[in-house]
Design a protein around this motif. Structure first.
Motif, mmCIF file in Angstrom:
data_model
loop_
_atom_site.group_PDB
_atom_site.id
_atom_site.type_symbol
_atom_site.label_atom_id
_atom_site.label_comp_id
_atom_site.label_asym_id
_atom_site.label_seq_id
_atom_site.Cartn_x
_atom_site.Cartn_y
_atom_site.Cartn_z
ATOM 1 N N HIS A 9 0.839 -1.302 0.005
ATOM 2 C CA HIS A 9 0.017 -0.016 0.003
ATOM 3 C C HIS A 9 0.996 1.328 -0.108
ATOM 4 N N ARG A 10 2.085 1.098 0.763
ATOM 5 C CA ARG A 10 2.882 2.599 0.753
ATOM 6 C C ARG A 10 3.275 2.664 -0.762
ATOM 7 N N GLY A 11 3.602 1.624 -1.593
ATOM 8 C CA GLY A 11 3.834 1.870 -3.094
ATOM 9 C C GLY A 11 2.796 2.536 -4.158
ATOM 10 N N LEU A 12 1.591 2.468 -3.452
ATOM 11 C CA LEU A 12 0.517 3.055 -4.495
ATOM 12 C C LEU A 12 0.428 4.765 -4.042
ATOM 13 N N LYS A 13 -0.130 5.176 -5.113
ATOM 14 C CA LYS A 13 -0.686 6.737 -4.908
ATOM 15 C C LYS A 13 -2.102 6.668 -4.385
ATOM 16 N N VAL A 14 -2.169 6.799 -2.912
ATOM 17 C CA VAL A 14 -3.399 6.750 -2.401
ATOM 18 C C VAL A 14 -3.928 8.233 -2.278
ATOM 19 N N THR A 15 -5.088 8.325 -2.984
ATOM 20 C CA THR A 15 -5.936 9.373 -3.023
ATOM 21 C C THR A 15 -7.210 9.478 -2.657
ATOM 22 N N ALA A 16 -7.444 8.124 -1.978
ATOM 23 C CA ALA A 16 -8.942 7.986 -1.463
ATOM 24 C C ALA A 16 -8.750 6.771 -0.476
ATOM 25 N N THR A 17 -9.687 6.728 0.468
ATOM 26 C CA THR A 17 -9.615 5.944 1.670
ATOM 27 C C THR A 17 -11.166 5.292 1.801
ATOM 28 N N ALA A 18 -11.220 4.262 2.357
ATOM 29 C CA ALA A 18 -12.442 3.542 2.637
ATOM 30 C C ALA A 18 -12.411 2.676 4.002
ATOM 31 N N THR A 19 -13.375 2.593 4.839
ATOM 32 C CA THR A 19 -13.454 2.129 6.141
ATOM 33 C C THR A 19 -13.434 0.647 5.940
ATOM 34 N N ASP A 20 -14.008 -0.282 4.949
ATOM 35 C CA ASP A 20 -13.984 -1.277 4.743
ATOM 36 C C ASP A 20 -13.839 -1.739 3.104
ATOM 37 N N ARG A 21 -13.797 -3.159 3.046
ATOM 38 C CA ARG A 21 -13.547 -3.708 1.660
ATOM 39 C C ARG A 21 -14.556 -3.323 0.588
ATOM 40 N N GLU A 22 -15.742 -3.183 1.091
ATOM 41 C CA GLU A 22 -16.930 -2.841 0.289
ATOM 42 C C GLU A 22 -16.634 -1.390 -0.449
ATOM 43 N N GLY A 23 -16.311 -0.402 0.636
ATOM 44 C CA GLY A 23 -15.970 0.951 0.285
ATOM 45 C C GLY A 23 -14.920 0.818 -0.862
ATOM 46 N N VAL A 24 -13.743 0.280 -0.706
ATOM 47 C CA VAL A 24 -12.842 -0.193 -1.494
ATOM 48 C C VAL A 24 -13.191 -0.644 -3.122
#
Length: 308
Positions: A224-239
């Motif tokens: 995950h540190r290797g990704l360009k994270v521009t959004a978050t989700a509290t659970d897998r359904e949100g992902v």
């Protein structure tokens, strides 16, 4: 207007029900959020809370335009309520253990989106428990791992299923199964239509990605540190919601993503390098009182005679 200060009346069944309403309201953060959990209307919740405040002679919370907030007295009453309800649950467990027949309650906390696992041992164990003990009342709560741990510790839950990680003191854990996760993109994403050989690690690293807010360890955290994270989700359904937009990459369990992969609207990227495994464990409270229902369920979950 402050409530009159006076000693509370002796505890009754009514008070226990009102305290359970108060606990749920406090955990949900307000009356509106507690409606679904309690399956009663906001007006009824307000009446219950007002009744409890009158019976205790204390103002437990403030509600209004500024939102819901526990008073200092309310926080202390909540702590005492959790201890009381946990003690009642322990009492119930001890009484259940005295009966030769299986009856009582089994409260389970489970991390979201595990039901699509090919080998869902929890489902098999619950089926066997229902056949063996039809009078047992089962309740399942789908909540984050940290809430599951607290629930097991304070007695609201008898058992939880969570990812292996740093545990709160006072919990025992037994390995249950492993879950494989890969990096996925949705239909419409620039990388979706590329041949597998044409997708590079640099392209993946430059693309917008979504990450879960849950605590991660080991390979999961590194990837995950290797990704360009521009959004978050509290659970897998949100992902999954964001991956399916075609605008974000995100890690999902392969068993959960399979439904969209088979429909051709989602695909894994760099599966040889961008994958990790998470071990799930069943947790129980250390030194808990004997509970025949829980012991039977754990025996069915891990195979007869192998319960922790």
């Amino acid at each position: 207007m402050p409530l009159p200060s006076r000693p509370p009346p002796p505890l009754s069944d009514i008070d226990i029900r009102l305290l359970k309403v108060f606990r749920t309201v406090a955990e949900c953060g307000g009356f509106s959020a507690a409606e679904v959990e309690l399956n009663i209307g906001r007006a009824a919740i307000s009446l219950h809370m007002a009744d409890l405040e009158r019976r205790l002679g204390l103002r437990l919370c403030r509600r209004g335009r500024a939102g819901f907030l526990l008073t200092d007295e309310g926080k202390r009453v909540l702590d005492a309520t959790l201890r009381l309800l946990a003690a009642l649950e322990s009492f119930r467990a001890e009484i259940n253990a005295l009966h030769s027949s299986l009856r009582g309650d089994l409260a389970i906390g489970i991390t979201d989106n595990l039901v699509t696992l090919p080998r869902m041992r929890v489902t098999d164990a619950l089926r066997a428990l229902k056949h063996r003990a039809p009078e047992v009342r089962v309740s399942i709560r789908m909540i984050p791992p940290n809430e599951i741990e607290r629930g097991v510790l304070d007695g609201r839950l008898q058992v939880g299923v969570v990812p292996r990680g740093r545990r709160l003191p006072g919990l025992s854990e037994v390995a249950l199964y492993d879950e494989d996760s890969r990096l996925f993109c949705g239909e419409g994403h620039p990388l979706f239509a590329l041949p597998e050989a044409a997708v590079s690690a640099a392209q993946v690293a430059a693309a917008d990605a979504v990450a879960p807010t849950l605590e991660r360890h080991g390979a999961a955290e590194t990837l995950h540190r290797g990704l360009k994270v521009t959004a978050t989700a509290t659970d897998r359904e949100g992902v999954a919601f964001l991956v399916l937009t075609g605008c974000y990459l995100g890690f999902l369990p392969t068993h959960y993503a399979r439904q969209w992969v088979e429909r051709g609207v989602m695909r894994a990227l760099l599966p040889q390098t961008h994958h990790y495994s998470v071990e799930f464990v069943a947790i129980t409270r250390k030194g808990g009182h004997p509970n025949l229902v829980l012991e039977t369920f754990l025996g069915l979950l891990f195979g007869e005679g192998s319960a922790p």
